[in-house]
Motif scaffolding. Structure first.
Motif, short mmCIF file in Angstrom:
data_model
loop_
_atom_site.label_atom_id
_atom_site.label_comp_id
_atom_site.label_asym_id
_atom_site.label_seq_id
_atom_site.Cartn_x
_atom_site.Cartn_y
_atom_site.Cartn_z
N UNK B 63 44.35 48.39 44.79
CA UNK B 63 44.15 47.54 46.26
C UNK B 63 43.75 45.95 46.09
N UNK B 64 42.85 45.85 45.34
CA UNK B 64 42.41 44.59 45.25
C UNK B 64 42.06 43.99 43.62
N UNK B 65 42.86 44.81 42.90
CA UNK B 65 42.95 44.49 41.39
C UNK B 65 43.46 43.09 41.01
N UNK B 66 42.73 42.31 40.34
CA UNK B 66 42.74 40.90 40.25
C UNK B 66 44.25 40.29 39.76
N UNK B 67 44.73 41.20 38.86
CA UNK B 67 46.28 40.87 38.40
C UNK B 67 47.11 41.27 39.43
N UNK B 68 46.82 42.16 40.37
CA UNK B 68 47.89 42.32 41.52
C UNK B 68 47.56 41.41 42.48
N UNK B 69 46.59 40.84 42.79
CA UNK B 69 46.26 39.94 43.68
C UNK B 69 46.90 38.59 43.11
N UNK B 70 46.62 38.35 41.96
CA UNK B 70 47.23 37.00 41.33
C UNK B 70 48.82 36.88 41.29
#
Lengths: 83, 415
Positions: B63-70
């Motif tokens: 949900x807040x994974x850096x790669x997903x957010x990026x």
């Protein structure tokens, strides 16, 4: 009437109680308000009654109140000509 | 003004009766991104408290994974904030189709169609493909969105006792006169955490010429050795006719869902499913994030492996603590308390100990089946689980329930 109660009671027990169910169902046990039959699963009971007694129960009359106990179900079936 | 005082009073009374029945739902404000630890304002107005989150559907911790957010940021930059359109007018971007193709490969189906949510997918799919000559036969514990979808469809509906294959077989025999039969089930059941017997369901479907429908919202991304879902877990990958699932749980946690399955059935949804036809397209930012989720899941099973380890550790820990849990393989682990008030008190005490978990009771679960539902995440570390286990032990001791089974709990607290 007693025979009809037995038939409906037997169906309800077979259709809605699980194998390891420790709940007991009698003719006056609240089925829907008691959480034994939900409105979603009620349709199979309605279909069973219609087939078994050769009647048609209009959806408007197949209310959760009318289906709440075996006793009230039997009254409903007889109202629509079931014998 | 037509909203008279009488009208207002009517709704105020309705709400009061909901409250009196103990069914009033209140939101708790979270002052942090979703994760293993969150800051919760509870009760309203209190200083936010840092707690371990044991009740999110954040199974893979994405949900807040850096790669997903990026990736979501990049999607925002390159494809914009919204499409201001339904899909079939001017709301389909290249990335929407790309995500559908990747989901098709991931789920082992023939085609996929995105929906604004899995609730929408379930609301639309039955009506789009079935008619009066058909029957849907559903497990009695399927999700509410499936029940709604079935009610919107003209096909006959029927149910079978939860995971009771004998009862399902009886129903299949009873409905041999119908044009199409569809067996409808969740993959992992959200309240009990148990897994549908998909291998047996597929065998029955083949024997009685039925289609299979699987809502895998609580399984996609982690059930099965490569996380494809319940069908992989049960050895019937590639054999399910219709799968619905969500992007709002394991697969990133934002929103969005899909219908995936036989090519013609998916195409019928594209032509006829009303929630698809009359809802805005899934926002590009969510599609971009979900594409990154697909990359992560295709390249490694690390996250689902960690979730599996956490699940085993947690289940073992709760049993050793002397709590009564529902057995199963999934990361949904209900701690059974049976009594509704005890479940509410237990959840409050856990919160005081820094653990956020929610009590469930009738009508969400059957009467006398109250519980605390715990959910594991790959975002949890062993240290989180040890702290949470210690809290469960402390609260369990306070209520004098450790080591008690169903019979003793019911005798002590009633149903």
């Amino acid at each position: 009437m007693d025979e009809m109660k037995q038939v409906v009671l037997e169906y309800v027990r077979r259709e809605y109680l699980e194998e390891d169910d420790d709940r007991e169902v009698e003719v006056d046990t609240p089925l829907i308000s008691g959480g034994i039959v939900d409105s979603f699963s009620m349709v199979s009971l309605k279909r069973f009654l219609e087939k078994k007694y050769g009647i048609q129960i209009p959806d408007a009359d197949a209310s959760p109140e009318a289906f709440d106990t075996v006793e009230s179900i039997v009254v409903l079936v007889q109202r629509f000509g079931g014998k | 003004m037509s909203y008279s005082n009488t009208t207002r009073r009517h709704f105020a009374c309705e709400l009061e009766s909901v409250r009196e029945a103990g069914l009033f739902k209140e939101e708790r404000y979270i002052h942090a991104p979703q994760g293993a630890e969150i800051e919760v304002e509870y009760p309203k107005g209190a200083t936010p408290k840092r707690v371990i989150n044991m009740c999110a559907n954040n199974y893979l911790g994405l949900s807040s994974h850096p790669e997903v957010v990026q990736a979501a940021h990049a999607g925002l930059d390159h494809r914009g904030y919204g499409m201001s359109s339904v899909r079939f007018i001017c709301g389909t971007q290249d990335i929407h189709r790309e995500l559908e193709q990747r989901l098709t490969e991931f789920l082992g189906t023939e085609d996929t169609l995105l929906f604004p949510s899995c609730m929408d997918a379930n609301a639309g799919v039955f009506e789009a493909i079935l008619g009066e000559q058909d029957v849907m036969i559903a497990d009695r514990l399927v999700h509410a969105s499936i029940v709604d979808g079935m009610r919107l469809c003209k096909a006959m509906n029927d149910t079978y006792k939860h995971s009771d294959m004998g009862h399902l077989e009886e129903k299949l025999q009873e409905h041999q006169d119908k044009r199409f039969r569809v067996i409808v089930t969740d993959g992992v059941f959200s309240m009990d955490g148990d897994v549908a017997k998909m291998d047996e369901i597929v065998a029955l479907a083949e024997k009685y010429d039925a289609m299979t429908f699987l809502d895998d919202s609580h399984a996609s991304g982690f059930m099965g050795k490569t996380g494809r879902g319940t069908h992989e877990h049960c050895g019937v990958f590639g054999k399910i006719d219709i799968i619905t699932t969500t992007l709002g749980k394991g697969l990133g946690g934002a929103s969005g869902g899909c219908v995936s399955g036989r090519r013609e059935l998916v195409e019928m949804c594209r032509q006829r499913a009303r929630p698809y036809l009359f809802s805005n397209t899934v926002a590009p930012v969510i599609v971009s994030g979900a594409l990154k989720v697909m990359d992560l899941l295709f390249s490694s099973t690390e996250r689902r492996d960690k979730l599996e380890w956490n699940t085993e550790y947690w289940r073992k820990g709760l049993i050793e603590t002397g709590l009564d849990i529902k057995n199963g393989d999934s990361p949904i682990v209900p701690v059974m308390l049976y009594n509704a008030k005890l479940a509410q008190d237990f959840a409050k005490d856990l919160f005081a100990e820094g653990v956020y978990a929610v009590g469930f009771f009738f009508p969400v679960v059957p009467k006398g089946q109250a519980r605390i539902r715990t959910q594991l995440s790959a975002a949890h570390d062993k240290a989180h689980l040890d702290v949470a286990l210690a809290a469960f032990r402390k609260v369990g001791e306070k209520h004098g329930i450790l080591g008690l089974g169903k019979k003793d709990l019911v005798a002590k607290f009633g149903l």
